[in-house]
Motif scaffolding. Structure first.
Motif, PDB file in Angstrom:
ATOM      1  N   TYR A  98      34.804  50.321  44.077  1.00 15.94           N
ATOM      2  CA  TYR A  98      34.537  49.052  43.405  1.00 15.94           C
ATOM      3  C   TYR A  98      35.367  47.965  44.071  1.00 15.94           C
ATOM      4  O   TYR A  98      36.577  48.108  44.222  1.00 15.94           O
ATOM      5  N   GLU A  99      34.718  46.908  44.499  1.00 19.24           N
ATOM      6  CA  GLU A  99      35.385  45.761  45.099  1.00 19.24           C
ATOM      7  C   GLU A  99      34.838  44.509  44.435  1.00 19.24           C
ATOM      8  O   GLU A  99      33.643  44.418  44.163  1.00 19.24           O
ATOM      9  N   ASN A 100      35.707  43.539  44.182  1.00 17.55           N
ATOM     10  CA  ASN A 100      35.275  42.305  43.538  1.00 17.55           C
ATOM     11  C   ASN A 100      36.137  41.157  44.027  1.00 17.55           C
ATOM     12  O   ASN A 100      37.354  41.210  43.922  1.00 17.55           O
ATOM     13  N   ASP A 101      35.518  40.139  44.572  1.00 18.26           N
ATOM     14  CA  ASP A 101      36.217  38.946  45.030  1.00 18.26           C
ATOM     15  C   ASP A 101      35.485  37.742  44.445  1.00 18.26           C
ATOM     16  O   ASP A 101      34.447  37.337  44.941  1.00 18.26           O
ATOM     17  N   ASN A 102      36.004  37.230  43.335  1.00 18.02           N
ATOM     18  CA  ASN A 102      35.343  36.131  42.648  1.00 18.02           C
ATOM     19  C   ASN A 102      36.396  35.187  42.091  1.00 18.02           C
ATOM     20  O   ASN A 102      37.005  35.456  41.063  1.00 18.02           O
ATOM     21  N   ILE A 103      36.603  34.075  42.785  1.00 16.37           N
ATOM     22  CA  ILE A 103      37.549  33.094  42.274  1.00 16.37           C
ATOM     23  C   ILE A 103      36.822  31.956  41.572  1.00 16.37           C
ATOM     24  O   ILE A 103      37.436  31.020  41.102  1.00 16.37           O
ATOM     25  N   GLY A 104      35.492  32.034  41.520  1.00 17.67           N
ATOM     26  CA  GLY A 104      34.704  31.084  40.745  1.00 17.67           C
ATOM     27  C   GLY A 104      34.607  29.684  41.315  1.00 17.67           C
ATOM     28  O   GLY A 104      34.355  28.746  40.583  1.00 17.67           O
ATOM     29  N   VAL A 105      34.786  29.531  42.615  1.00 17.97           N
ATOM     30  CA  VAL A 105      34.747  28.188  43.186  1.00 17.97           C
ATOM     31  C   VAL A 105      33.461  27.943  43.967  1.00 17.97           C
ATOM     32  O   VAL A 105      32.661  27.101  43.609  1.00 17.97           O
ATOM     33  N   ASP A 106      33.257  28.668  45.037  1.00 12.60           N
ATOM     34  CA  ASP A 106      32.099  28.389  45.881  1.00 12.60           C
ATOM     35  C   ASP A 106      31.368  29.657  46.327  1.00 12.60           C
ATOM     36  O   ASP A 106      30.685  29.657  47.321  1.00 12.60           O
ATOM     37  N   GLY A 107      31.511  30.712  45.577  1.00 12.64           N
ATOM     38  CA  GLY A 107      30.811  31.941  45.917  1.00 12.64           C
ATOM     39  C   GLY A 107      31.527  33.149  45.352  1.00 12.64           C
ATOM     40  O   GLY A 107      32.532  33.037  44.660  1.00 12.64           O
ATOM     41  N   TYR A 108      30.992  34.310  45.664  1.00 15.03           N
ATOM     42  CA  TYR A 108      31.587  35.560  45.213  1.00 15.03           C
ATOM     43  C   TYR A 108      31.123  36.682  46.122  1.00 15.03           C
ATOM     44  O   TYR A 108      30.213  36.527  46.931  1.00 15.03           O
ATOM     45  N   LYS A 109      31.766  37.840  45.945  1.00 15.49           N
ATOM     46  CA  LYS A 109      31.385  39.032  46.686  1.00 15.49           C
ATOM     47  C   LYS A 109      31.781  40.235  45.847  1.00 15.49           C
ATOM     48  O   LYS A 109      32.858  40.266  45.271  1.00 15.49           O
ATOM     49  N   PHE A 110      30.885  41.224  45.736  1.00 11.26           N
ATOM     50  CA  PHE A 110      31.242  42.461  45.059  1.00 11.26           C
ATOM     51  C   PHE A 110      30.474  43.625  45.666  1.00 11.26           C
ATOM     52  O   PHE A 110      29.454  43.437  46.332  1.00 11.26           O
ATOM     53  N   ALA A 111      30.990  44.823  45.425  1.00 14.42           N
ATOM     54  CA  ALA A 111      30.333  46.038  45.889  1.00 14.42           C
ATOM     55  C   ALA A 111      30.794  47.189  45.010  1.00 14.42           C
ATOM     56  O   ALA A 111      31.916  47.183  44.505  1.00 14.42           O
ATOM     57  N   TYR A 112      29.900  48.150  44.810  1.00 14.29           N
ATOM     58  CA  TYR A 112      30.291  49.369  44.109  1.00 14.29           C
ATOM     59  C   TYR A 112      29.413  50.524  44.550  1.00 14.29           C
ATOM     60  O   TYR A 112      28.334  50.331  45.110  1.00 14.29           O
ATOM     61  N   GLU A 113      29.916  51.727  44.291  1.00 13.71           N
ATOM     62  CA  GLU A 113      29.186  52.947  44.583  1.00 13.71           C
ATOM     63  C   GLU A 113      29.539  53.948  43.496  1.00 13.71           C
ATOM     64  O   GLU A 113      30.696  54.045  43.091  1.00 13.71           O
ATOM     65  N   THR A 114      28.541  54.666  43.007  1.00 18.31           N
ATOM     66  CA  THR A 114      28.779  55.645  41.940  1.00 18.31           C
ATOM     67  C   THR A 114      28.378  57.050  42.409  1.00 18.31           C
ATOM     68  O   THR A 114      27.636  57.200  43.385  1.00 18.31           O
ATOM     69  N   SER A 115      28.867  58.034  41.685  1.00 18.99           N
ATOM     70  CA  SER A 115      28.647  59.427  42.071  1.00 18.99           C
ATOM     71  C   SER A 115      27.197  59.884  41.933  1.00 18.99           C
ATOM     72  O   SER A 115      26.827  60.912  42.488  1.00 18.99           O
ATOM     73  N   ASP A 116      26.358  59.123  41.235  1.00 15.64           N
ATOM     74  CA  ASP A 116      24.949  59.508  41.100  1.00 15.64           C
ATOM     75  C   ASP A 116      24.068  58.897  42.189  1.00 15.64           C
ATOM     76  O   ASP A 116      22.852  58.917  42.099  1.00 15.64           O
ATOM     77  N   GLY A 117      24.697  58.331  43.227  1.00 17.87           N
ATOM     78  CA  GLY A 117      23.941  57.837  44.373  1.00 17.87           C
ATOM     79  C   GLY A 117      23.576  56.371  44.318  1.00 17.87           C
ATOM     80  O   GLY A 117      22.856  55.885  45.186  1.00 17.87           O
ATOM     81  N   VAL A 118      24.059  55.641  43.337  1.00 14.54           N
ATOM     82  CA  VAL A 118      23.788  54.200  43.258  1.00 14.54           C
ATOM     83  C   VAL A 118      24.841  53.464  44.072  1.00 14.54           C
ATOM     84  O   VAL A 118      26.029  53.747  43.980  1.00 14.54           O
ATOM     85  N   ALA A 119      24.393  52.523  44.874  1.00 17.14           N
ATOM     86  CA  ALA A 119      25.311  51.672  45.635  1.00 17.14           C
ATOM     87  C   ALA A 119      24.746  50.252  45.618  1.00 17.14           C
ATOM     88  O   ALA A 119      23.534  50.052  45.713  1.00 17.14           O
ATOM     89  N   ARG A 120      25.632  49.290  45.481  1.00 18.14           N
ATOM     90  CA  ARG A 120      25.189  47.900  45.463  1.00 18.14           C
ATOM     91  C   ARG A 120      26.263  47.029  46.080  1.00 18.14           C
ATOM     92  O   ARG A 120      27.451  47.249  45.874  1.00 18.14           O
ATOM     93  N   GLN A 121      25.828  46.049  46.819  1.00 21.28           N
ATOM     94  CA  GLN A 121      26.733  45.027  47.317  1.00 21.28           C
ATOM     95  C   GLN A 121      25.995  43.698  47.307  1.00 21.28           C
ATOM     96  O   GLN A 121      24.783  43.642  47.491  1.00 21.28           O
ATOM     97  N   GLU A 122      26.760  42.651  47.031  1.00 24.11           N
ATOM     98  CA  GLU A 122      26.162  41.328  46.930  1.00 24.11           C
ATOM     99  C   GLU A 122      27.211  40.290  47.278  1.00 24.11           C
ATOM    100  O   GLU A 122      28.387  40.466  46.974  1.00 24.11           O
TER     101      GLU A 122
END
Length: 105
Positions: free
Chosen positions: A30-54
């Motif tokens: 799990y990664e999250n970079d959100n200071i709420g100013v001009d963008g954000y970035k996050f990513a996660y991966e779970t043991s059931d095979g779900v992965a997401r990044q944005e």
């Protein structure tokens, strides 16, 4: 327009959710970079095979053409054992998804 982009993203995520019971899935990353100013970035991966990044960035700040550009990808393993992947961009041109299924390993 921003509300439409957010709504489109929520619909895409809901449609991309795996159909099986994932109650026991563990968060592997799990990664999250959100200071709420001009963008954000996050990513996660779970043991059931779900992965997401944005990631999102605000462009043309302070102008009438100000817009947020969101780029992301989500993947999951379907009940058929196939890994599905959805890449997307959401910007002033709307929600632009591109999907694929990946061969089984």
């Amino acid at each position: 327009m921003k509300a439409f982009v957010v709504l489109a993203l929520l619909v895409a995520v809901a449609l991309a959710a795996p159909l099986d019971d994932s109650k026991n899935a563990q968060i592997l990353r799990y990664e999250n970079d959100n200071i709420g100013v001009d963008g954000y970035k996050f990513a996660y991966e779970t043991s059931d095979g779900v992965a997401r990044q944005e990631q999102a960035e605000l462009k043309n700040i302070g102008t009438e053409q100000e817009a947020i550009v969101v780029r992301g990808t989500v993947s999951w393993v379907g009940p058929d054992g196939v890994t599905y992947k959805l890449d997307y961009i959401a910007d002033e041109n709307g929600f632009q998804p591109q999907g694929a299924h990946l061969p089984q390993a």
